[in-house]
Design a protein around this motif. Sequence first.
Motif, short mmCIF file in Angstrom:
data_model
loop_
_atom_site.label_atom_id
_atom_site.label_comp_id
_atom_site.label_asym_id
_atom_site.label_seq_id
_atom_site.Cartn_x
_atom_site.Cartn_y
_atom_site.Cartn_z
N CYS A 57 0.84 -1.21 0.00
CA CYS A 57 0.00 0.00 0.00
C CYS A 57 0.87 1.25 0.00
O CYS A 57 0.58 2.22 -0.72
N LEU A 58 1.91 1.24 0.79
CA LEU A 58 2.82 2.38 0.84
C LEU A 58 3.51 2.60 -0.50
O LEU A 58 3.61 3.74 -0.97
N ALA A 59 3.95 1.53 -1.14
CA ALA A 59 4.60 1.64 -2.45
C ALA A 59 3.61 2.17 -3.49
O ALA A 59 3.98 2.99 -4.34
N GLY A 60 2.37 1.72 -3.43
CA GLY A 60 1.36 2.21 -4.37
C GLY A 60 1.08 3.70 -4.19
O GLY A 60 0.94 4.44 -5.17
N MET A 61 1.01 4.15 -2.94
CA MET A 61 0.78 5.57 -2.69
C MET A 61 1.97 6.41 -3.15
O MET A 61 1.79 7.48 -3.74
N LEU A 62 3.17 5.93 -2.90
CA LEU A 62 4.35 6.66 -3.35
C LEU A 62 4.45 6.71 -4.87
O LEU A 62 4.87 7.71 -5.44
N ALA A 63 4.04 5.63 -5.53
CA ALA A 63 4.07 5.60 -7.00
C ALA A 63 3.05 6.55 -7.60
O ALA A 63 3.27 7.12 -8.68
#
Length: 97
Positions: A57-63
């Motif tokens: 989820c964190l990687a998706g938000m950062l992307a």
Amino acid sequence: MALLKKLCLLLIGLAAILLGIGLVLSNPDVMTVDFFGREAGPLPGGLWLLVALFIGCLAGMLASLPMLLRLRRRARGLNQQLIKLRVAPARERNKAE
């Protein structure tokens, strides 16, 4: 309306916490995970699943952050343009009077 929104967010957060606890309790087998030759500590399988979900989820938000910032900048520019278009006819009317 704000109270209802806060209540809904609270209920969603509580449901997420309860689902996470249920996931950890239903997967109690202890596992060690190997990250590029380094072993992480032994944790229950459900906890590893929650960690993986959180990191995803964190990687998706950062992307998606660059696109979000670009859209906000564009919306701000369009709002300023709209304000100018609304103010221009009012100025012309005031000059005519």
